[in-house]
Write an enzyme that holds these catalytic residues in place. Structure first.
Site, mmCIF file in Angstrom:
data_model
loop_
_atom_site.group_PDB
_atom_site.id
_atom_site.type_symbol
_atom_site.label_atom_id
_atom_site.label_comp_id
_atom_site.label_asym_id
_atom_site.label_seq_id
_atom_site.Cartn_x
_atom_site.Cartn_y
_atom_site.Cartn_z
ATOM 1 N N LYS A 1 0.855 -1.188 0.000
ATOM 2 C CA LYS A 1 0.000 0.000 0.000
ATOM 3 C C LYS A 1 0.892 1.238 0.000
ATOM 4 O O LYS A 1 1.393 1.653 1.037
ATOM 5 C CB LYS A 1 -0.922 0.042 1.218
ATOM 6 N N GLY B 1 7.079 4.956 8.040
ATOM 7 C CA GLY B 1 6.213 6.086 8.309
ATOM 8 C C GLY B 1 6.534 6.708 9.651
ATOM 9 O O GLY B 1 7.687 6.699 10.084
ATOM 10 N N GLU C 1 10.257 1.107 10.154
ATOM 11 C CA GLU C 1 11.282 2.098 9.842
ATOM 12 C C GLU C 1 10.609 3.450 9.982
ATOM 13 O O GLU C 1 9.840 3.872 9.120
ATOM 14 C CB GLU C 1 11.838 1.863 8.430
ATOM 15 N N CYS D 1 14.045 10.632 6.700
ATOM 16 C CA CYS D 1 14.034 10.147 8.081
ATOM 17 C C CYS D 1 15.420 10.118 8.718
ATOM 18 O O CYS D 1 15.553 10.301 9.927
ATOM 19 C CB CYS D 1 13.426 8.745 8.133
ATOM 20 N N GLU E 1 10.797 15.606 15.068
ATOM 21 C CA GLU E 1 11.175 15.553 13.659
ATOM 22 C C GLU E 1 10.448 16.660 12.896
ATOM 23 O O GLU E 1 9.222 16.792 12.981
ATOM 24 C CB GLU E 1 10.813 14.193 13.079
#
Length: 484
Positions: A179, A231, A253, A288, A389
């Site tokens: 997905k 994500g 992750e 990331c 973040e």
């Protein structure tokens, strides 16, 4: 310049192409102009169920496909990706505003992942544990594919995520239902077409762009035996709750707030060039593992900030189809609003000094999703901007006095994906690397991800590995066989 040709993407259940789905539609807006550039059909629970049905039908044949044949299929897939680098780069620019140069690199790397794991497909082996003469019985371990793997990827660099996850899963003999994010569907759609051209059998791979409903259906389907997710931690926690109901394993992750420790013995210009390139020129900071926290020895702190400002000012911001552009737009207007809200709170709370940028881009870029490359210095290490973040073109800087102070600042977040050391003192490098809480430590410009080495985090950055033999083992389970 700006590519205004209409785009389309489909739901891919095995070799079948669907132009509509039960999840509704998503109107994709160009990240540069904000103009709608395509209506994307979204998969819902119905299409996820059909894709898993198809995977169940294909699973046994794919599992027992001759490993040499699997290797050749994956090698053909790698070559097809390489053959379409330019098209993938164009689609990445349309998907999320990725500048062409970086889009080409991501496509090349995606092919590299398939080529590397093609080489593993015929080398998966177990272990002879004992023999009749040593322990009175023959025992060995037998590696087997998990079965059906559900893969959920985010919108920043979908093609590289497909390489990192799909390649090892297929090499291990699994069927895969993917997905991708609904707002970056175009590169995954081409990926699905090339998979069929490469000879991946019907049902072994499905690509279902969709929203929350599709993701939940994929995670909760009991026939899906493992989830691999890229994500954020909020979505990851929800996935883990659903997986816990079935004791289903997952690879996560997630995000990062990676520190780069800069010591006085370095080439300051080279360090600053890398720092600017890795935080502004890679996806406008939407990555990331990027070193978004510069932790600089106090003796060179002012020099580093001065040079960072000079280099960053030279970066052109704009249309990703312009070959001179290094910093493209953010993925959406909502992403811009989120980043600007964080920057406003820095100003209001006096938690750092914005010495460059800090505003939406004006002029010809005013209507797009553009934020000026931003440098914030003297940041409070416990503030929101230092702990959360950002996922935008923002670098924060803070000084340190000695090794203990630098390590303490570097480890002072709940994340643990990557850490960086800039030093030519090899003894110091090994000493500091051992103390940093991160899944990977990268020194003097070393690459963060490559198909031949494990990548993954700890803490709020998730767990599990992608890359190398460790990344293959995530998609295998080992059966022990004992013969009396």
């Amino acid at each position: 310049m700006l590519d205004s040709r209409p785009l389309s993407a489909s739901i891919r259940i095995g070799h079948d192409t669907l132009s509509e789905g039960s999840g509704g539609v998503f109107v994709h807006h160009d990240p540069v102009s904000g103009i709608p550039q395509g209506t994307i059909p979204l998969a819902g629970a119905v299409e996820v169920g059909k894709a898993v049905d198809r995977a169940v039908q294909a699973a046994e044949a794919w599992r027992f496909t001759n490993p040499d044949e699997r290797r050749q299929i994956l090698l053909r897939f790698a070559q097809l990706i390489w053959d379409h680098v330019e098209e993938f780069a164009r689609l990445a620019a349309r998907d999320g505003g990725t500048p062409l140069a970086h889009g080409r690199r991501m496509a090349q790397r995606a092919g590299d992942w398939f080529a590397t794991y093609a080489g593993w497909a015929d080398k998966i082996d177990g272990q002879l544990i004992s023999t009749h003469h040593t322990r009175g019985h023959l025992s060995y371990s037998s590696p087997e594919p998990i079965g059906i793997v559900g893969i959920i990827i985010t919108w920043n660099g979908p093609l590289i995520s497909l390489g990192m996850k799909v390649a090892p899963a297929l090499a291990a003999g699994n069927c895969v239902v993917v997905k991708p994010a609904e707002n970056t569907p175009f590169a995954p759609d081409l990926f699905a077409s090339l998979a069929r051209d490469a000879g991946i059998p019907d049902g072994v791979l499905s690509i279902l762009p969709g929203g929350i409903e599709a993701g939940e259906a994929l995670v909760r389907d009991p026939r899906v035996e493992k989830i691999s997710f890229t994500g954020g931690p909020v979505a990851a926690k929800k996935i883990l709750v659903a997986c816990a109901e079935q004791l289903k394993p997952a690879v996560l992750e997630l995000g990062g707030k990676s520190a780069s420790l800069v010591y006085p013995d370095v080439d300051i210009d080279a360090v600053c060039q890398r720092a600017a390139a890795w935080t502004f020129a890679i996806l406008a900071g939407q990555g990331c593992a990027l070193p978004t926290r510069l932790i600089v020895h106090r003796s060179i702190y002012d020099l580093v900030i001065e040079r960072m400002i000079e280099i960053t000012k030279s970066y052109k911001v704009g249309d990703p189809f312009d070959e001179d552009v290094k910093v493209g737009p953010l993925v959406s207007a909502q992403a811009c609003d989120r980043v600007m809200t964080m920057l406003d709170r820095v100003r209001e709370g006096n938690t750092g000094r914005i010495v460059l940028g800090g505003k939406r881009c004006g002029g010809d870029l005013a209507g797009g999703n553009f934020i000026e490359p931003t440098i914030i210095v003297d940041v409070d290490p416990d503030s929101e901007i230092a702990q959360t973040e950002i996922f935008g073109p923002v670098v924060i800087c803070m000084p340190f006095d000695d090794d203990d102070h630098g390590v303490e600042l570097a480890n002072r977040t709940p994340y643990g994906l990557a850490a960086y050391i800039q030093s030519n003192d090899i003894a110091r490098v090994h000493r500091i690397a051992e103390r940093l809480k991160a899944g990977g430590v990268y020194v003097n410009g070393a690459p963060q991800t490559a198909p031949y080495m494990p990548f993954g985090g700890l803490g709020l950055s998730g767990y599990g590995k992608e890359g190398g033999r460790a990344g293959l083992d995530e998609f295998l389970r080992y059966k022990t066989v004992v013969v009396a």
